[in-house]
Design an enzyme around this catalytic site. Structure first.
Site, PDB file in Angstrom:
ATOM      1  N   VAL A   1       0.748  -1.388   0.020  1.00 18.37           N
ATOM      2  CA  VAL A   1      -0.052  -0.184   0.095  1.00 18.37           C
ATOM      3  C   VAL A   1       0.918   1.332   0.119  1.00 18.37           C
ATOM      4  O   VAL A   1       1.804   1.290   0.829  1.00 18.37           O
ATOM      5  CB  VAL A   1      -0.826   0.050   1.123  1.00 18.37           C
ATOM      6  CG1 VAL A   1      -1.638   1.160   1.179  1.00 18.37           C
ATOM      7  CG2 VAL A   1      -1.813  -1.076   1.286  1.00 18.37           C
ATOM      8  N   CYS A   2       0.649   2.094  -0.786  1.00 16.76           N
ATOM      9  CA  CYS A   2       1.240   3.397  -0.861  1.00 16.76           C
ATOM     10  C   CYS A   2       0.163   4.572  -0.887  1.00 16.76           C
ATOM     11  O   CYS A   2      -1.097   4.275  -0.821  1.00 16.76           O
ATOM     12  CB  CYS A   2       2.491   3.578  -2.118  1.00 16.76           C
ATOM     13  SG  CYS A   2       1.526   3.443  -3.797  1.00 16.76           S
ATOM     14  N   THR A   3       0.469   5.699  -1.276  1.00 14.61           N
ATOM     15  CA  THR A   3      -0.586   6.830  -1.302  1.00 14.61           C
ATOM     16  C   THR A   3      -1.335   6.625  -2.507  1.00 14.61           C
ATOM     17  O   THR A   3      -2.628   6.888  -2.356  1.00 14.61           O
ATOM     18  CB  THR A   3       0.322   8.161  -1.540  1.00 14.61           C
ATOM     19  OG1 THR A   3       1.114   8.250  -0.454  1.00 14.61           O
ATOM     20  CG2 THR A   3      -0.744   9.350  -1.361  1.00 14.61           C
TER      21      THR A   3
END
Length: 143
Positions: free
Chosen positions: A100-102
């Site tokens: 998960v990232c932005t």
């Protein structure tokens, strides 16, 4: 048919651009179809965590991670991940790992690095934390 040939002859640059776009779309489709890395949505993430004990790995900076994250997620800096430093994740090598990232863009590159390092089931949350929050799903705060 003659009209197409005449159009191509009169608009060579436009025709080349059109052909290049078609090739890029087809290549993108093939890449996504046969990639070892799967993009998943927030609901699929929830199912993987609940049914297959998937590990959520958040690669956002610590400050963003502490301001709101998916429950049970562990933080791994993108810099370490880009250098194939997956310390602490070895025990999850044969389990699903969801990055998960932005926005989901950074996670895709790191997912490929993880897969090359031997991690068998690597997923990316499509849309990242933005998609998670847009779906109205809960986050936890703090250290």
């Amino acid at each position: 048919m003659e009209q197409y040939i005449e159009f191509i002859g009169n608009n060579a640059i436009l025709s080349i651009i059109w052909l290049a776009l078609v090739v890029m779309i087809v290549a993108s489709w093939f890449k996504s179809k046969f990639s070892a890395i799967r993009q998943i949505n927030p609901q699929q993430l929830t199912l993987l965590v609940n049914r297959e004990d998937a590990q959520v790995v958040d690669i956002r900076p610590v400050k963003e991670f502490n301001s709101g994250r998916i429950a049970g997620a562990v933080q791994l800096s993108a810099e370490k991940a880009k250098q194939s430093d997956f310390a602490g994740l070895e025990k999850h090598k044969n389990k699903p790992i969801i990055l998960v990232c932005t926005t989901g863009m950074t996670a895709s590159g790191i997912a490929n690095t993880m897969h090359k390092a031997g991690y068998e089931q690597v997923y990316v949350l499509n849309g990242g934390m933005g998609a998670w929050q847009s779906a109205g799903l809960p986050t936890t705060n703090g250290k």
